[in-house]
Design a protein around this motif. Sequence first.
Motif, PDB file in Angstrom:
ATOM      1  N   ASP A 160       0.852  -1.188   0.000  1.00 51.84           N
ATOM      2  CA  ASP A 160       0.000   0.000   0.000  1.00 51.84           C
ATOM      3  C   ASP A 160       0.889   1.239   0.000  1.00 51.84           C
ATOM      4  O   ASP A 160       2.109   1.158   0.089  1.00 51.84           O
ATOM      5  CB  ASP A 160      -0.942  -0.008   1.205  1.00 51.84           C
ATOM      6  CG  ASP A 160      -0.181  -0.156   2.510  1.00 51.84           C
ATOM      7  OD1 ASP A 160       1.054  -0.277   2.450  1.00 51.84           O
ATOM      8  OD2 ASP A 160      -0.824  -0.159   3.573  1.00 51.84           O
ATOM      9  N   GLU A 161       0.257   2.398  -0.107  1.00 52.31           N
ATOM     10  CA  GLU A 161       1.010   3.649  -0.231  1.00 52.31           C
ATOM     11  C   GLU A 161       1.756   3.991   1.053  1.00 52.31           C
ATOM     12  O   GLU A 161       2.779   4.669   1.011  1.00 52.31           O
ATOM     13  CB  GLU A 161       0.066   4.788  -0.609  1.00 52.31           C
ATOM     14  CG  GLU A 161      -0.497   4.664  -2.020  1.00 52.31           C
ATOM     15  CD  GLU A 161      -1.348   5.857  -2.391  1.00 52.31           C
ATOM     16  OE1 GLU A 161      -1.547   6.726  -1.508  1.00 52.31           O
ATOM     17  OE2 GLU A 161      -1.811   5.919  -3.541  1.00 52.31           O
ATOM     18  N   THR A 162       1.240   3.552   2.201  1.00 51.67           N
ATOM     19  CA  THR A 162       1.887   3.900   3.475  1.00 51.67           C
ATOM     20  C   THR A 162       3.230   3.197   3.656  1.00 51.67           C
ATOM     21  O   THR A 162       4.038   3.610   4.492  1.00 51.67           O
ATOM     22  CB  THR A 162       0.963   3.537   4.643  1.00 51.67           C
ATOM     23  OG1 THR A 162       0.654   2.134   4.584  1.00 51.67           O
ATOM     24  CG2 THR A 162      -0.326   4.329   4.576  1.00 51.67           C
ATOM     25  N   SER A 163       3.478   2.132   2.900  1.00 50.87           N
ATOM     26  CA  SER A 163       4.745   1.403   3.023  1.00 50.87           C
ATOM     27  C   SER A 163       5.805   1.901   2.059  1.00 50.87           C
ATOM     28  O   SER A 163       6.901   1.350   2.007  1.00 50.87           O
ATOM     29  CB  SER A 163       4.506  -0.102   2.778  1.00 50.87           C
ATOM     30  OG  SER A 163       4.058  -0.336   1.456  1.00 50.87           O
ATOM     31  N   SER A 179       7.321  10.895   9.031  1.00 47.84           N
ATOM     32  CA  SER A 179       5.992  10.644   9.615  1.00 47.84           C
ATOM     33  C   SER A 179       5.576   9.184   9.446  1.00 47.84           C
ATOM     34  O   SER A 179       5.026   8.572  10.371  1.00 47.84           O
ATOM     35  CB  SER A 179       4.955  11.565   8.962  1.00 47.84           C
ATOM     36  OG  SER A 179       4.858  11.292   7.561  1.00 47.84           O
ATOM     37  N   ARG A 180       5.882   8.588   8.281  1.00 47.61           N
ATOM     38  CA  ARG A 180       5.538   7.180   8.067  1.00 47.61           C
ATOM     39  C   ARG A 180       6.394   6.266   8.949  1.00 47.61           C
ATOM     40  O   ARG A 180       5.909   5.227   9.415  1.00 47.61           O
ATOM     41  CB  ARG A 180       5.721   6.824   6.591  1.00 47.61           C
ATOM     42  CG  ARG A 180       4.646   7.413   5.683  1.00 47.61           C
ATOM     43  CD  ARG A 180       4.901   7.100   4.222  1.00 47.61           C
ATOM     44  NE  ARG A 180       3.837   7.633   3.377  1.00 47.61           N
ATOM     45  CZ  ARG A 180       3.827   7.584   2.040  1.00 47.61           C
ATOM     46  NH1 ARG A 180       4.871   7.031   1.399  1.00 47.61           N
ATOM     47  NH2 ARG A 180       2.815   8.074   1.358  1.00 47.61           N
ATOM     48  N   GLU A 182       7.502   7.023  11.961  1.00 43.10           N
ATOM     49  CA  GLU A 182       6.929   7.112  13.304  1.00 43.10           C
ATOM     50  C   GLU A 182       5.635   6.308  13.400  1.00 43.10           C
ATOM     51  O   GLU A 182       5.364   5.668  14.431  1.00 43.10           O
ATOM     52  CB  GLU A 182       6.681   8.576  13.657  1.00 43.10           C
ATOM     53  CG  GLU A 182       7.965   9.384  13.839  1.00 43.10           C
ATOM     54  CD  GLU A 182       7.701  10.850  14.068  1.00 43.10           C
ATOM     55  OE1 GLU A 182       6.507  11.237  14.006  1.00 43.10           O
ATOM     56  OE2 GLU A 182       8.660  11.608  14.291  1.00 43.10           O
ATOM     57  N   GLU A 183       4.827   6.325  12.351  1.00 45.99           N
ATOM     58  CA  GLU A 183       3.589   5.540  12.351  1.00 45.99           C
ATOM     59  C   GLU A 183       3.882   4.045  12.445  1.00 45.99           C
ATOM     60  O   GLU A 183       3.211   3.310  13.173  1.00 45.99           O
ATOM     61  CB  GLU A 183       2.784   5.839  11.083  1.00 45.99           C
ATOM     62  CG  GLU A 183       2.131   7.211  11.068  1.00 45.99           C
ATOM     63  CD  GLU A 183       1.402   7.480   9.774  1.00 45.99           C
ATOM     64  OE1 GLU A 183       1.369   6.554   8.915  1.00 45.99           O
ATOM     65  OE2 GLU A 183       0.871   8.590   9.608  1.00 45.99           O
ATOM     66  N   ARG A 184       4.901   3.571  11.725  1.00 48.64           N
ATOM     67  CA  ARG A 184       5.248   2.149  11.774  1.00 48.64           C
ATOM     68  C   ARG A 184       5.755   1.750  13.165  1.00 48.64           C
ATOM     69  O   ARG A 184       5.402   0.684  13.680  1.00 48.64           O
ATOM     70  CB  ARG A 184       6.313   1.827  10.718  1.00 48.64           C
ATOM     71  CG  ARG A 184       5.779   1.735   9.307  1.00 48.64           C
ATOM     72  CD  ARG A 184       6.815   1.119   8.378  1.00 48.64           C
ATOM     73  NE  ARG A 184       8.017   1.932   8.289  1.00 48.64           N
ATOM     74  CZ  ARG A 184       8.203   2.903   7.395  1.00 48.64           C
ATOM     75  NH1 ARG A 184       7.257   3.179   6.510  1.00 48.64           N
ATOM     76  NH2 ARG A 184       9.334   3.595   7.375  1.00 48.64           N
ATOM     77  N   SER A 185       6.585   2.599  13.779  1.00 47.58           N
ATOM     78  CA  SER A 185       7.095   2.283  15.116  1.00 47.58           C
ATOM     79  C   SER A 185       5.971   2.255  16.147  1.00 47.58           C
ATOM     80  O   SER A 185       5.930   1.374  17.016  1.00 47.58           O
ATOM     81  CB  SER A 185       8.160   3.304  15.511  1.00 47.58           C
ATOM     82  OG  SER A 185       7.604   4.602  15.584  1.00 47.58           O
ATOM     83  N   ASN A 186       5.030   3.204  16.056  1.00 46.79           N
ATOM     84  CA  ASN A 186       3.895   3.208  16.988  1.00 46.79           C
ATOM     85  C   ASN A 186       3.004   1.986  16.790  1.00 46.79           C
ATOM     86  O   ASN A 186       2.487   1.409  17.753  1.00 46.79           O
ATOM     87  CB  ASN A 186       3.068   4.480  16.803  1.00 46.79           C
ATOM     88  CG  ASN A 186       3.836   5.729  17.203  1.00 46.79           C
ATOM     89  OD1 ASN A 186       4.726   5.661  18.055  1.00 46.79           O
ATOM     90  ND2 ASN A 186       3.513   6.857  16.590  1.00 46.79           N
ATOM     91  N   LYS A 187       2.837   1.577  15.545  1.00 47.31           N
ATOM     92  CA  LYS A 187       2.027   0.391  15.254  1.00 47.31           C
ATOM     93  C   LYS A 187       2.663  -0.859  15.841  1.00 47.31           C
ATOM     94  O   LYS A 187       1.970  -1.726  16.404  1.00 47.31           O
ATOM     95  CB  LYS A 187       1.864   0.248  13.739  1.00 47.31           C
ATOM     96  CG  LYS A 187       0.894  -0.851  13.322  1.00 47.31           C
ATOM     97  CD  LYS A 187       0.748  -0.880  11.804  1.00 47.31           C
ATOM     98  CE  LYS A 187      -0.200  -1.987  11.382  1.00 47.31           C
ATOM     99  NZ  LYS A 187      -0.351  -2.043   9.900  1.00 47.31           N
ATOM    100  N   LEU A 188       3.983  -0.972  15.735  1.00 46.90           N
ATOM    101  CA  LEU A 188       4.677  -2.132  16.307  1.00 46.90           C
ATOM    102  C   LEU A 188       4.546  -2.162  17.828  1.00 46.90           C
ATOM    103  O   LEU A 188       4.362  -3.228  18.428  1.00 46.90           O
ATOM    104  CB  LEU A 188       6.153  -2.104  15.911  1.00 46.90           C
ATOM    105  CG  LEU A 188       6.476  -2.433  14.448  1.00 46.90           C
ATOM    106  CD1 LEU A 188       7.960  -2.223  14.189  1.00 46.90           C
ATOM    107  CD2 LEU A 188       6.083  -3.862  14.107  1.00 46.90           C
TER     108      LEU A 188
END
Length: 318
Positions: A160-163, A179-180, A182-188
């Motif tokens: 997807d576009e977020t990756s 920003s992406r 940080e989003e991946r680290s928060n998701k993990l």
Amino acid sequence: MGCDGGTIPKRDELVRTKKKAEQKDKIAELNFLWQHCAITQSPLREPIVACGLGKLYNKDAVIMGILDKSTAAESAKHIKSMKDVKELNLTKNPAYEGGARKGDSYQDHQNSPYNCPLLGLEMNGKFKFCFYWSCGCVFSEKALKTLKPTTCHKCQKPVDETSIVMLNAADDDLELNRSRMEERSNKLKLEKKAKKSEKLKIKDEPDDRVDEPVAGPSTVGLPAKIDADAKVKIENEKKPTIGAKLLNEKKKSDANGLKRTANGALGMRTTDYKKTKGDYSIASDPNASDVLKSLFTSSSGAKTQEKAHWITYNPFYN
């Protein structure tokens, strides 16, 4: 003074002007940025990895920086472990001419060892390139914008576009990468917390399984759901059957009838003679061998003995 002989002076020869700042060669700068490691400044060699900000590194340089924090560069302080980088799946350029550079030959600095597998654009900084964080495959931004795929064209994994992470990003693209990341680290972090909470719930939940019956006729510890018939059935199963009783009696009789040897092993089955009786004699024992009987003076073989024997008490001193 001067200017004689018909010479025509220029303005910069007569008037002092401010010197212009030396300008960088953009081609050389892009060539260095896309073909050298961001930590050691050495040429890139496979395996090549990239961080969430889109910078390119040699994998061995990243490992050394993680092991020895003192050697880590300021540009790689955000890399704490190998989970913060992704190994790139690059497509080699068949038109690339490698090897040693010679001073008497033309060197094309725009020639790159890697290119886009869809459009064939060379990864030399002239075009924007990006990669999927989920699989590490590298494509040109123009190809992804044109096709807008839902699966990777190289490994067929869902994307997807977020990756998408831009390589050697700057300005707005750099902020988007940050920003992406940080989003991946928060998701993990949220996924780890959810897994821990599930494990705690499983431990805290009461066990509704039926306890296995313990040995003996007692039914203590059984749940109240089992009715009287089930209890009777369990008690009957615990009681030894007639066949089991006979087998136990046979084992006891076999154990009493077996005679152990000196090393502890079970020997031949013999009659249980009690040695406490005064009328017991090995010479009259039908199961004793002739060799064993010959060791004693009461045997017929010992009576005809003419020489001393080291086992018996007949040394023949006289």
